[in-house]
Design a protein around this motif. Structure first.
Motif, short mmCIF file in Angstrom:
data_model
loop_
_atom_site.label_atom_id
_atom_site.label_comp_id
_atom_site.label_asym_id
_atom_site.label_seq_id
_atom_site.Cartn_x
_atom_site.Cartn_y
_atom_site.Cartn_z
N GLY A 187 -15.94 10.25 -16.78
CA GLY A 187 -15.07 10.47 -15.63
C GLY A 187 -15.80 10.68 -14.33
N SER A 190 -14.89 8.78 -10.97
CA SER A 190 -13.83 7.79 -11.20
C SER A 190 -12.66 8.04 -10.27
N GLY C 107 -10.99 4.57 -15.14
CA GLY C 107 -10.34 5.66 -15.86
C GLY C 107 -11.37 6.72 -16.20
N PHE C 108 -11.09 7.50 -17.25
CA PHE C 108 -12.00 8.57 -17.64
C PHE C 108 -13.28 7.99 -18.21
N THR C 136 -10.59 8.37 -24.40
CA THR C 136 -10.92 9.17 -25.59
C THR C 136 -9.82 9.14 -26.65
N LEU C 139 -6.98 12.04 -27.01
CA LEU C 139 -6.62 12.66 -25.74
C LEU C 139 -6.18 11.62 -24.73
N LYS C 142 -3.54 8.86 -25.14
CA LYS C 142 -2.11 9.14 -25.07
C LYS C 142 -1.44 8.35 -23.96
N LYS C 166 1.46 18.84 -13.37
CA LYS C 166 1.24 19.54 -14.64
C LYS C 166 2.48 19.40 -15.52
N THR C 183 -5.70 15.16 -18.19
CA THR C 183 -5.19 15.01 -16.83
C THR C 183 -5.82 13.82 -16.11
N ILE C 184 -7.14 13.65 -16.30
CA ILE C 184 -7.83 12.59 -15.56
C ILE C 184 -7.28 11.22 -15.93
N LYS C 187 -3.81 10.82 -14.42
CA LYS C 187 -3.89 10.62 -12.97
C LYS C 187 -4.44 9.24 -12.63
N ARG C 191 -2.86 6.59 -10.18
CA ARG C 191 -3.59 6.10 -9.02
C ARG C 191 -3.66 4.58 -9.02
N PHE D 185 -7.57 20.81 -11.52
CA PHE D 185 -6.40 19.95 -11.67
C PHE D 185 -5.20 20.43 -10.87
N GLU D 186 -5.18 21.73 -10.50
CA GLU D 186 -3.99 22.20 -9.78
C GLU D 186 -4.32 22.90 -8.48
#
Lengths: 192, 214, 225, 339
Positions: A187, A190, C107-108, C136, C139, C142, C166, C183-184, C187, C191, D185-186
């Motif tokens: 990441g 990224s 991506g990640f 991954t 994770l 998904k 969130k 999250t990454i 997101k 994006r 993240f937040e």
């Protein structure tokens, strides 16, 4: 499409050729048992990668659009002749550099990382500059992995590694540990 | 006598000189796709085809190929077979081809294949060369399969996509990630070494016993 | 040992000739296999694309490729290499439904490539399908394995822009519940869609004046190419 | 066998001053970790005891199984297995299934010690290897942070702890984010006093910065640790954050937040300083510390993960042979350009 910084970091750390694609393992397992050798092999490989990226771009843009089925053959021929040509060139221009790099050049021809670079760059549809940056990242990443592994391996050869593990099994496990540590880079850049 | 010879050539590739476990050859482009049994087997089959095909051709035409350009000829032959395998897989099993992706063309760079041409096929008659190639290719397939199976069983709780341990199994994700490939192969080599040492010890004991009797 | 039977010093003509013949035969073999498999491969690719487009644009049964040339969107049968292309989706009656837009970005772990459906009339994303990703397992994957997450993209306003929040705190029609622990990746998907939307929105014609369907399918004929 | 001149051997670490033995150094580390361990018990109750005990059990079992017959007693007595297990346990989430903690301790010793031929030869920190393995293997369980038990009392066990071996956690745990996760993240900043004194979400040992510092001072006073390493790591992190703050104070963490959040103190004081896996020369120690600091910030700020201390230390462990080699006072003496 992708930004250049990300392409570079991705090839260098996140998707390191040796540690995540298993490319160019043969030199690691077979050839490089010392740090200096690894560094030189890495630099020579980086150089050939850069040249290959340019050649692959030329081939893709001007020839392979018309005859996509010749991709593999033409890449191999180009890599082999590039290496040959560079070898002759270096021999003529700088005998010292030739002595330092010379014996590694033929080995590079059979290094899957080079062919892998050409194929990946093509599949990702990279343009000229993207290809160059990708090759630079991949080459430096290859060198980095090789040098780190060689350092660890030299050190491990001096310790009492159990006889059963010594050799290839140990080298693979060290590579596995390093690959695990490189997962931390996932990441990186990224989202910028 | 002849029969024994070719059987010998076949068997040595599977265990004693197994290309991966004993010689540690030809795994660089392959490890990446051993994250599931099906991928590993597909890759093994493609390599099988390329190795046997090129050994057959090289050995059949070995008298016609001048020594000076033999490597180039071998590479042309291998690359042709790889391209054929690539397009065939793309046409017949596009899903598997997508998973293996860029790693099929990389079969060309598998040192095992070129090595067999140089060390065996270019020196021996067709029948022996094909037997040797069949043995080596089967050994390679076996090695890839065992890697892929271990990684899929632990990493996904399944084999060939069939769930083995029930829905509640916690998968060991690392096994399908790159580090898992390195570690699994390392551990398998460890067992191979261990087995060989035990066998050597056993043979020595037997020899010693015979000596003392004689 | 049977050494290769070649004589000690074959003429260079012979060397060149051998290589030329090997090359020629190899070329013939390669072209042969290429020509044999090409129809199947093209058909496979077309079917895959079609399935993806139908998936991200509910109600669509027919599609055509569109490219942006000289300031307007035109229908093409075969887009040129490297030319960005989107797909116009039409229902059984030939009425325009929406666009399917391919997009990609970091991506990640590696590049994520996806296709999303967009209805310009409602200014909504109506579907999303991941085409390629190495996120991954367990994770990041998904983004395509978690049906709840994919369903977030079935009626999603693009104004002012899509935002990943969130999980469980979604309030507006332009918000997506992110994936806990990934999250990454979540997101990144958002994006990629935002970027592609910004890029394309100015190229799309006003709603209602989309390109007409040029070659309507003969009565809905699934699978035939 | 050993190829180099004995004068040049620099791998017979831990390098100890005269009069010190490995067991005594290891015991010091256990003493130094007491405040942090106590804090973890205070905040997470009986679950902390169970997780720590499991990871220690895993580590000690591996140590015992794979030690030579002669060395078996010795390797257990020097208590390095206990230190590894304890350190590993302190980096784990409180609600982690116990079988995973056990596995982590076991794998940590195998990968980190056994294959290298035992204590003093390993090139990576065993506790961190165990954690890296767990993080890569069970990414969900390793990032499920349960809040401190607080009112539920000391004997309330997190349901996640009790998952059967090889099975998933079947109950949905009450999860919450760590301060670093919240930040990344937040964009929620946790107040500094909570970071320093505890009761924040995170792994067992990182909850109270002050407890960790106390132990560090003790180790320093006993001269068990090379002060250059933690100092250079922390200084680098502070400088890095301060520089980022100049660009955009809103987006990037403040220096003190960077120091007290996550596993930085735990890593900098107890793990990066492991004498076996860090450089021997003072100059090497500075380079090592700066490297760790830069990598931590790089991963935290620009990477995909909220925390990067573990990866930063492992990566610098990997670079230690190179650092040692190029910071030697002109022994190999050829001035090879650093790659």
């Amino acid at each position: 499409m992708d930004n250049l910084l990300w392409i570079f970091v991705s090839a260098l750390l996140v998707n390191n050729f040796v540690l995540t694609y298993f490319l160019g393992l043969c030199p690691f397992l077979g050839v490089s048992n010392s740090l200096e050798t690894s560094a030189r092999l890495g630099l020579a490989t980086t150089f050939v990668m850069l040249v290959t990226a340019v050649c692959a771009w030329l081939l893709n843009t001007y020839i392979l659009v018309h005859a996509p089925y010749l991709r593999l053959i033409s890449f191999i021929v180009v890599i082999a002749s590039t290496v040959q040509f560079i070898e002759m060139l270096i021999k003529k221009l700088s005998p010292a550099l030739f002595r330092a790099m010379g014996i590694f050049l033929p080995l590079i021809t059979t290094n899957c990382a080079i062919l892998g670079l050409a194929i990946f760059a093509t599949n990702r549809g990279y343009g000229f500059w993207e290809g160059i940056v990708y090759a630079l990242g991949a080459g430096i990443g290859f060198t980095l992995a090789l040098v780190l592994l060689a350092g660890l391996r030299e050190e491990s050869e001096l310790s009492d590694v159990p006889a059963l593990i010594k050799g290839t099994a140990m080298n693979l496990i060290i590579a596995g540990i390093l690959s695990m540590a490189f997962m931390g880079f996932a990441g990186l850049f990224s989202s910028t | 006598m002849k029969e024994n010879l070719s059987r010998e050539e076949f068997l040595k590739g599977i265990w004693r000189d197994n290309p991966v476990f004993a010689q540690v050859l030809g795994m660089c482009p392959m490890l990446a796709v051993t994250n599931s049994a099906i991928n590993a087997v597909a890759m093994g089959m493609a390599t099988f085809f390329v190795l046997v095909g090129s050994s057959f051709l090289v050995s059949t035409f070995r008298h016609l190929i001048p020594k000076q350009v033999r490597i180039s000829c071998f590479i042309i032959i291998i690359a042709t077979f790889v391209t054929i395998a690539d397009y065939t897989l793309l046409a017949l099993v596009p899903k598997v081809h997508k998973e293996l992706g860029a790693f099929i063309p990389l079969i060309v760079a598998n040192c095992l294949i070129l090595g067999r041409q140089e060390a065996f096929a270019s020196r021996y008659p067709t029948k022996l060369a094909v037997m040797d190639a069949l043995g080596m290719a089967s050994g390679f397939l076996l090695a890839l399969f065992s890697l892929g199976a271990v990684r899929e069983i632990l990493g996904d709780g399944a084999l060939f996509g069939f769930n083995l341990f029930g829905a509640n199994f916690e998968p060991w994700v690392i096994m399908i990630l790159p580090p898992g490939g390195f570690l699994t192969l390392g551990v398998i080599l460890l067992f191979f070494n261990w087995f060989k040492t035990k066998k050597d010890e056993f043979l020595e004991d037997v020899a010693a016993a015979q000596r003392s009797e004689g | 040992m049977n050494a290769p039977a070649a004589t000690a010093n074959p003429s260079s003509l012979r060397l060149v000739l051998t290589l030329a013949i090997a090359g020629l035969l190899s070329g013939i073999a390669i072209i042969g296999i290429y020509e044999t498999t090409l129809p199947t491969i093209t058909a496979n690719k077309a079917r895959e694309l079609r399935e993806a487009v139908l998936k991200v644009l509910p109600g669509v049964t027919q599609m055509q490729a569109l490219v942006h040339r000289d300031g307007e969107l035109v229908v093409v049968a075969e887009p040129a290499k490297d030319e960005p292309v989107i797909y116009g989706g039409h229902d059984a009656q030939g009425e325009f439904v929406g666009y399917a837009v391919p997009a990609a970005g970091p991506g990640f772990q590696d590049t994520i490539a996806l296709l999303y459906g967009y209805r310009p009339g409602d200014r909504e994303v109506v579907g999303m399908e991941i085409l390629e990703s190495r996120e991954t397992p367990g994770l990041g994957d998904k983004i395509y394995k978690d049906a709840d997450f994919v369903a977030e993209f079935s009626a999603l306003r693009v104004d002012p822009e899509i935002v990943a929040v969130k999980k469980g705190t979604k309030t507006g029609p332009n918000q997506v519940d992110a994936i806990t622990g990934a999250t990454i990746s979540a997101k990144a998907v958002v994006r990629i869609i935002n970027e592609a939307h910004t890029e394309w929105s100015e190229r799309l014609p006003a709603p209602g004046s989309e390109p007409m369907l040029e070659a309507p399918d003969s009565p809905v004929d699934e699978g035939a190419q | 066998m050993k190829k180099r001149d004995p004068d040049l051997l620099l791998f017979h670490a831990p390098l100890l001053r005269q009069g010190m033995t490995t067991p005594s150094a290891m015991r010091d580390v256990v003493w130094a970790l007491l405040p942090a361990t106590a804090a973890s018990l205070w905040f997470f109750g009986i679950s902390a005891v169970l997780v720590l005990a499991s990871s220690i059990a895993g580590a000690v079992l591996a140590e015992w199984l794979f030690a030579n017959k002669e060395a078996r007693g010795e390797s257990l007595r020097d208590s390095s297995g206990i230190v590894t297990g304890l350190l590993l346990g302190l980096t784990l989430p409180p609600g982690l299934p116990l079988w995973m903690a056990f596995l982590g301790g076991f794998v940590g010793i195998c990968l980190g010690k056994v294959i290298w031929g035992g204590l003093g030869h390993n090139l990576f920190n065993p506790a961190l290897l165990g954690r890296a393995f767990l993080q890569a293997t069970f990414p969900i369980a390793m990032t499920t942070w349960v809040p401190a038990t607080g009112d539920a009392g000391f004997f309330a066990i997190y349901p996640g702890n009790l998952a059967l071996p090889f099975m998933q956690v079947s109950v949905d745990a009450m999860t919450s984010a760590t301060p670093l996760g919240l930040m990344k993240f937040e964009q929620v900043v946790t107040p500094l006093n909570e970071l320093a004194f505890g009761k924040i979400n995170g792994s067992l040992g990182e909850t109270s910065g002050v407890a960790l510092l106390l132990g560090g001072v003790y180790l320093w006073a006993r001269r068990d640790l090379d002060w250059r390493i933690p100092v250079s790591i922390l200084a680098t992190v502070i400088l890095f954050s301060a520089c980022l703050g100049l660009f955009d104070a809103e987006r990037f963490p403040t220096p003190w937040f960077s120091v007290f959040s996550g596993g930085l103190l735990l890593g900098a004081i107890y793990m990066a300083t492991d004498p076996v896996t860090s450089p021997v020369t003072p100059r090497g120690a500075w380079i090592f510390g700066i490297g760790v600091g830069v990598l931590v910030m790089l991963i935290r700020v620009f990477g995909g993960l909220p925390e990067g201390v573990m990866y930063a230390i492992l990566l610098m462990n990997a670079a230690t042979p190179l650092i040692d080699r190029y910071t030697q006072p002109r022994v190999f003496g050829r001035g090879i350009e650093s790659p």
